[in-house]
Scaffold this motif. Structure first.
Motif, PDB file in Angstrom:
ATOM      1  N   PRO A 172       8.480   3.038  10.092  1.00 20.64           N
ATOM      2  CA  PRO A 172       8.130   2.601   8.582  1.00 20.64           C
ATOM      3  C   PRO A 172       6.755   2.281   8.497  1.00 20.64           C
ATOM      4  N   THR A 173       6.094   2.468   7.276  1.00 18.27           N
ATOM      5  CA  THR A 173       4.804   1.936   6.990  1.00 18.27           C
ATOM      6  C   THR A 173       4.994   0.655   6.295  1.00 18.27           C
ATOM      7  N   PHE A 174       3.953  -0.320   6.941  1.00 22.81           N
ATOM      8  CA  PHE A 174       3.882  -1.689   6.696  1.00 22.81           C
ATOM      9  C   PHE A 174       3.077  -1.893   5.366  1.00 22.81           C
ATOM     10  N   ILE A 175       3.391  -2.902   4.558  1.00 22.05           N
ATOM     11  CA  ILE A 175       2.493  -3.134   3.293  1.00 22.05           C
ATOM     12  C   ILE A 175       2.302  -4.884   3.468  1.00 22.05           C
ATOM     13  N   TRP A 176       0.985  -5.048   3.296  1.00 26.10           N
ATOM     14  CA  TRP A 176       0.816  -6.523   3.142  1.00 26.10           C
ATOM     15  C   TRP A 176       0.123  -7.081   1.988  1.00 26.10           C
ATOM     16  N   TYR A 177       0.664  -8.401   1.824  1.00 24.58           N
ATOM     17  CA  TYR A 177       0.060  -8.905   0.548  1.00 24.58           C
ATOM     18  C   TYR A 177      -0.215 -10.396   0.696  1.00 24.58           C
ATOM     19  N   LYS A 178      -1.358 -10.783   0.158  1.00 27.96           N
ATOM     20  CA  LYS A 178      -1.901 -12.038   0.138  1.00 27.96           C
ATOM     21  C   LYS A 178      -1.812 -12.835  -1.255  1.00 27.96           C
ATOM     22  N   ASN A 179      -1.304 -13.973  -1.075  1.00 33.83           N
ATOM     23  CA  ASN A 179      -1.227 -14.680  -2.384  1.00 33.83           C
ATOM     24  C   ASN A 179      -0.724 -13.855  -3.567  1.00 33.83           C
ATOM     25  N   GLY A 180       0.520 -12.802  -3.000  1.00 38.15           N
ATOM     26  CA  GLY A 180       0.893 -12.081  -3.922  1.00 38.15           C
ATOM     27  C   GLY A 180       0.571 -10.768  -4.614  1.00 38.15           C
ATOM     28  N   ARG A 181      -0.777 -10.551  -4.028  1.00 39.24           N
ATOM     29  CA  ARG A 181      -1.426  -9.349  -4.289  1.00 39.24           C
ATOM     30  C   ARG A 181      -1.617  -8.492  -3.263  1.00 39.24           C
ATOM     31  N   ARG A 182      -1.183  -6.946  -3.439  1.00 39.42           N
ATOM     32  CA  ARG A 182      -1.210  -6.137  -2.302  1.00 39.42           C
ATOM     33  C   ARG A 182      -2.338  -6.048  -1.842  1.00 39.42           C
ATOM     34  N   LEU A 183      -2.569  -5.962  -0.352  1.00 39.62           N
ATOM     35  CA  LEU A 183      -3.609  -5.593   0.420  1.00 39.62           C
ATOM     36  C   LEU A 183      -4.006  -4.030   0.644  1.00 39.62           C
ATOM     37  N   SER A 184      -5.154  -3.672   1.021  1.00 38.09           N
ATOM     38  CA  SER A 184      -5.392  -2.230   0.997  1.00 38.09           C
ATOM     39  C   SER A 184      -5.050  -1.987   2.640  1.00 38.09           C
ATOM     40  N   SER A 185      -4.961  -2.804   3.494  1.00 39.80           N
ATOM     41  CA  SER A 185      -4.433  -2.415   4.992  1.00 39.80           C
ATOM     42  C   SER A 185      -3.066  -2.060   5.240  1.00 39.80           C
TER      43      SER A 185
END
Length: 228
Positions: A172-185
């Motif tokens: 799978p491709t992982f997705i990151w969020y900081k304070n509810g907002r999606r990060l580009s990495s």
């Protein structure tokens, strides 16, 4: 594979070792040489809790027989009575769907998987003693968790890892969020280097396609380094 009442050819080999080992090979054959077989793709699955799982496969059987029933069972079930039946192609439920076509290909769709289970494909023929039980397909269920130090010092490095209890199927491709907002990495682990006060916050991870099943939030605290 498990076979009930099938004609078998048994090959036995004795190995001369300090503790002799007897190896027995069973192969079930029909009179025309066609083997009983059930093949799954995949045979082991690691899935996110709440996700949808697909099991595909195909089977063969001796040509002199006629297939009467095809269905799925799972533990616990009575191997003599074949009960309870988990899924029949003609009786889909809202969260379980199964199909079989004329080319002897089959599939099982599980919606919102929540726990670990073993699933078996069962074939019954016009001869009561001639039936076949495939090996189990094992489904492991996991949840996501962000693993990181809770506190780091400013200008040092922080590593956040999205972890699971088993290796998710299909890379799978992982997705990151900081304070509810999606990060580009989309990398896992996520590296923050050097860390600043702006990196402090609440982090979550998810898998692409299942963004609605994120990990619990993990708070990263960045501590200022005081110099004299």
């Amino acid at each position: 594979m498990h076979v009930d009442g099938c004609k078998s050819v048994c090959l036995m080999m004795s190995l001369r070792t300090p503790l002799p080992t007897l190896i027995t090979l069973f192969m079930s054959l029909g009179v025309d040489g066609t083997e009983w077989s059930v093949k799954y793709n995949p045979t082991k699955i690691c899935a996110l809790k709440g996700s949808t799982v697909f099991i595909n496969g195909s089977y063969t059987y001796p040509a002199e027989l006629e297939v009467k029933e095809e269905f799925w069972v799972k533990e616990p079930f009575d191997r003599e009575q074949d009960t309870p039946v988990y899924c029949k192609p003609t009786k889909d439920s809202g969260t379980v769907q199964c199909y079989v076509d004329k080319q002897q290909k089959f599939s099982l769709k599980l919606i919102n998987v929540t726990k670990e289970d073993d699933y078996y494909f069962r074939i019954k023929t016009n001869v009561i003693e001639q039936k076949w039980l495939g090996d189990p397909v094992k489904i492991s269920v996991t949840e996501l968790l962000v693993n990181t130090l809770l506190e780091v010092i400013e200008r040092e490095a922080a590593v956040l890892t999205c972890t699971t209890t088993c290796s998710l199927t299909d890379s799978p491709t992982f997705i990151w969020y900081k304070n509810g907002r999606r990060l580009s990495s989309n990398t896992n682990p996520l590296h923050l280097r050097p860390v600043s006060s702006e990196d402090a916050g609440s982090y979550m991870c998810a898998v692409r396609g299942y963004e609605h099943l994120p990990s619990p939030a993990q708070t990263l605290t960045v501590r200022c380094e005081f110099t004299m």
